[in-house]
Design a protein around this motif. Structure first.
Motif, PDB file in Angstrom:
ATOM      1  N   LYS A   1     -74.515 -56.380  61.282  1.00 49.14           N
ATOM      2  CA  LYS A   1     -75.432 -55.572  60.491  1.00 49.14           C
ATOM      3  C   LYS A   1     -76.786 -56.264  60.482  1.00 49.14           C
ATOM      4  O   LYS A   1     -76.843 -57.497  60.426  1.00 49.14           O
ATOM      5  N   PRO A   2     -77.866 -55.521  60.505  1.00 47.43           N
ATOM      6  CA  PRO A   2     -79.185 -56.148  60.486  1.00 47.43           C
ATOM      7  C   PRO A   2     -79.409 -56.897  59.175  1.00 47.43           C
ATOM      8  O   PRO A   2     -79.017 -56.460  58.101  1.00 47.43           O
ATOM      9  N   GLY A   3     -79.932 -58.108  59.284  1.00 48.36           N
ATOM     10  CA  GLY A   3     -80.221 -58.945  58.126  1.00 48.36           C
ATOM     11  C   GLY A   3     -79.037 -59.785  57.669  1.00 48.36           C
ATOM     12  O   GLY A   3     -79.174 -60.611  56.773  1.00 48.36           O
ATOM     13  N   GLU A   4     -77.865 -59.588  58.215  1.00 45.79           N
ATOM     14  CA  GLU A   4     -76.678 -60.360  57.851  1.00 45.79           C
ATOM     15  C   GLU A   4     -76.216 -61.173  59.059  1.00 45.79           C
ATOM     16  O   GLU A   4     -76.438 -60.766  60.207  1.00 45.79           O
ATOM     17  N   PRO A   5     -75.580 -62.306  58.825  1.00 41.99           N
ATOM     18  CA  PRO A   5     -75.041 -63.041  59.982  1.00 41.99           C
ATOM     19  C   PRO A   5     -73.888 -62.264  60.619  1.00 41.99           C
ATOM     20  O   PRO A   5     -73.242 -61.449  59.990  1.00 41.99           O
ATOM     21  N   LYS A   6     -73.638 -62.559  61.875  1.00 41.24           N
ATOM     22  CA  LYS A   6     -72.570 -61.899  62.624  1.00 41.24           C
ATOM     23  C   LYS A   6     -71.215 -62.325  62.070  1.00 41.24           C
ATOM     24  O   LYS A   6     -70.970 -63.500  61.847  1.00 41.24           O
ATOM     25  N   LYS A   7     -70.326 -61.360  61.819  1.00 41.93           N
ATOM     26  CA  LYS A   7     -68.996 -61.626  61.285  1.00 41.93           C
ATOM     27  C   LYS A   7     -67.962 -61.375  62.375  1.00 41.93           C
ATOM     28  O   LYS A   7     -68.060 -60.411  63.124  1.00 41.93           O
ATOM     29  N   ALA A   8     -66.951 -62.249  62.426  1.00 47.96           N
ATOM     30  CA  ALA A   8     -65.875 -62.114  63.408  1.00 47.96           C
ATOM     31  C   ALA A   8     -64.604 -61.741  62.681  1.00 47.96           C
ATOM     32  O   ALA A   8     -64.340 -62.193  61.572  1.00 47.96           O
ATOM     33  N   PHE A   9     -63.787 -60.896  63.320  1.00 50.01           N
ATOM     34  CA  PHE A   9     -62.483 -60.507  62.786  1.00 50.01           C
ATOM     35  C   PHE A   9     -61.422 -61.252  63.603  1.00 50.01           C
ATOM     36  O   PHE A   9     -61.300 -61.049  64.810  1.00 50.01           O
ATOM     37  N   LEU A  10     -60.686 -62.110  62.900  1.00 49.38           N
ATOM     38  CA  LEU A  10     -59.680 -62.962  63.560  1.00 49.38           C
ATOM     39  C   LEU A  10     -58.310 -62.681  62.952  1.00 49.38           C
ATOM     40  O   LEU A  10     -58.200 -62.366  61.759  1.00 49.38           O
ATOM     41  N   GLN A  11     -57.291 -62.798  63.794  1.00 50.44           N
ATOM     42  CA  GLN A  11     -55.930 -62.520  63.345  1.00 50.44           C
ATOM     43  C   GLN A  11     -55.032 -63.700  63.709  1.00 50.44           C
ATOM     44  O   GLN A  11     -55.099 -64.225  64.809  1.00 50.44           O
ATOM     45  N   ASN A  12     -54.176 -64.084  62.736  1.00 49.12           N
ATOM     46  CA  ASN A  12     -53.150 -65.112  62.967  1.00 49.12           C
ATOM     47  C   ASN A  12     -51.850 -64.539  62.431  1.00 49.12           C
ATOM     48  O   ASN A  12     -51.597 -64.581  61.230  1.00 49.12           O
TER      49      ASN A  12
ATOM     50  N   VAL B   1     -61.964 -62.606  58.050  1.00 50.67           N
ATOM     51  CA  VAL B   1     -63.331 -62.222  58.373  1.00 50.67           C
ATOM     52  C   VAL B   1     -64.164 -63.461  58.110  1.00 50.67           C
ATOM     53  O   VAL B   1     -64.180 -63.993  56.996  1.00 50.67           O
ATOM     54  N   ALA B   2     -64.877 -63.944  59.139  1.00 53.78           N
ATOM     55  CA  ALA B   2     -65.588 -65.217  59.009  1.00 53.78           C
ATOM     56  C   ALA B   2     -66.942 -65.144  59.686  1.00 53.78           C
ATOM     57  O   ALA B   2     -67.144 -64.379  60.633  1.00 53.78           O
ATOM     58  N   VAL B   3     -67.872 -65.951  59.190  1.00 58.98           N
ATOM     59  CA  VAL B   3     -69.184 -66.124  59.815  1.00 58.98           C
ATOM     60  C   VAL B   3     -69.232 -67.532  60.391  1.00 58.98           C
ATOM     61  O   VAL B   3     -68.346 -68.351  60.132  1.00 58.98           O
ATOM     62  N   GLU B   4     -70.272 -67.827  61.150  1.00 59.54           N
ATOM     63  CA  GLU B   4     -70.400 -69.155  61.753  1.00 59.54           C
ATOM     64  C   GLU B   4     -70.460 -70.216  60.650  1.00 59.54           C
ATOM     65  O   GLU B   4     -71.178 -70.056  59.674  1.00 59.54           O
ATOM     66  N   GLY B   5     -69.664 -71.297  60.791  1.00 56.61           N
ATOM     67  CA  GLY B   5     -69.621 -72.391  59.819  1.00 56.61           C
ATOM     68  C   GLY B   5     -68.465 -72.279  58.836  1.00 56.61           C
ATOM     69  O   GLY B   5     -68.154 -73.239  58.128  1.00 56.61           O
TER      70      GLY B   5
ATOM     71  N   LYS C   1     -62.491 -74.117  62.186  1.00 61.47           N
ATOM     72  CA  LYS C   1     -63.910 -73.911  61.871  1.00 61.47           C
ATOM     73  C   LYS C   1     -64.538 -73.034  62.955  1.00 61.47           C
ATOM     74  O   LYS C   1     -64.381 -73.293  64.147  1.00 61.47           O
ATOM     75  N   ILE C   2     -65.264 -71.993  62.517  1.00 57.97           N
ATOM     76  CA  ILE C   2     -65.924 -71.085  63.441  1.00 57.97           C
ATOM     77  C   ILE C   2     -67.279 -71.698  63.804  1.00 57.97           C
ATOM     78  O   ILE C   2     -68.141 -71.881  62.947  1.00 57.97           O
ATOM     79  N   LEU C   3     -67.476 -72.038  65.083  1.00 55.88           N
ATOM     80  CA  LEU C   3     -68.701 -72.688  65.527  1.00 55.88           C
ATOM     81  C   LEU C   3     -69.749 -71.682  66.022  1.00 55.88           C
ATOM     82  O   LEU C   3     -70.920 -71.778  65.662  1.00 55.88           O
ATOM     83  N   LYS C   4     -69.335 -70.704  66.841  1.00 56.44           N
ATOM     84  CA  LYS C   4     -70.296 -69.761  67.418  1.00 56.44           C
ATOM     85  C   LYS C   4     -69.602 -68.432  67.654  1.00 56.44           C
ATOM     86  O   LYS C   4     -68.480 -68.384  68.150  1.00 56.44           O
TER      87      LYS C   4
END
Length: 184
Positions: A125-136, A142-146, A154-157
């Motif tokens: 979304k514009p103005g928000e950091p990129k979010k990743a959807f991960l499954q275990n 739902v996580a952002v970088e860091g 830890k999500i690096l990039k």
């Protein structure tokens, strides 16, 4: 019990009478040469050589044997005096050829376990950091970088096609590529 008494009484009488006959024989006490502060005495019976019964030792002191044993000088180092028999020592011939020692094996630690997370989407979304959807397994994160996911990763990039994840416990980084979610 009566049979034992009948057998025991004659044996006691016989042994008592043999003790009395030996004690009644007069003995001559002859002083020997003094050996140190106390003098040694030799006891001899008047009636010739002492009587030796089977199973008993001769009570007289034989000075010839004693003098001969005093002249023996101990020479150690030949055998162990505390063991009756000791097997002979085997002497091995000298080694003529030199054996090369085996090459040491280099220990390589096992590779760290693979990261079990699956990347199946992202949100941008514009103005928000990129979010990743991960499954275990059945868990979805739902996580952002860091961010740290599942208390370990830890999500690096985050990119459009992959996510770079670091395993904090093993210091292992792994690039997880985008996959389509599995329908159940």
């Amino acid at each position: 019990m009566a049979v034992l008494l009948v057998v025991a009484v004659p044996l006691v009488i016989h042994s008592y009478s043999s003790l009395n006959s030996e004690a009644s024989a007069p003995a001559n006490v002859v002083p020997a040469q003094p050996a140190g502060p106390a003098a040694t005495r030799i006891v001899q019976k008047k009636s010739g050589p002492p009587k030796v019964r089977e199973g008993t030792l001769d009570p007289t002191l034989n000075t010839n044997i004693l003098a001969a044993s005093q002249k023996i000088e101990y020479k150690g180092g030949q055998r162990n005096i505390f063991k009756m028999f000791e097997p002979p020592v085997k002497i091995e011939p000298p080694i003529t050829s030199v054996k090369t020692p085996p090459q040491p094996t280099v220990y390589t630690p096992p590779p760290p376990p693979p990261i079990p997370l699956k990347f199946y989407g992202f949100s941008n979304k514009p103005g928000e950091p990129k979010k990743a959807f991960l499954q275990n397994g059945t868990n979805i994160f739902v996580a952002v970088e860091g961010d740290i996911v599942d208390r370990r990763y830890k999500i690096l990039k985050i990119t459009n096609n992959s996510v770079l994840v670091e395993d904090v416990l093993n210091n292992n980084q792994q690039l997880i590529s985008l996959t389509s979610p599995q329908s159940s």
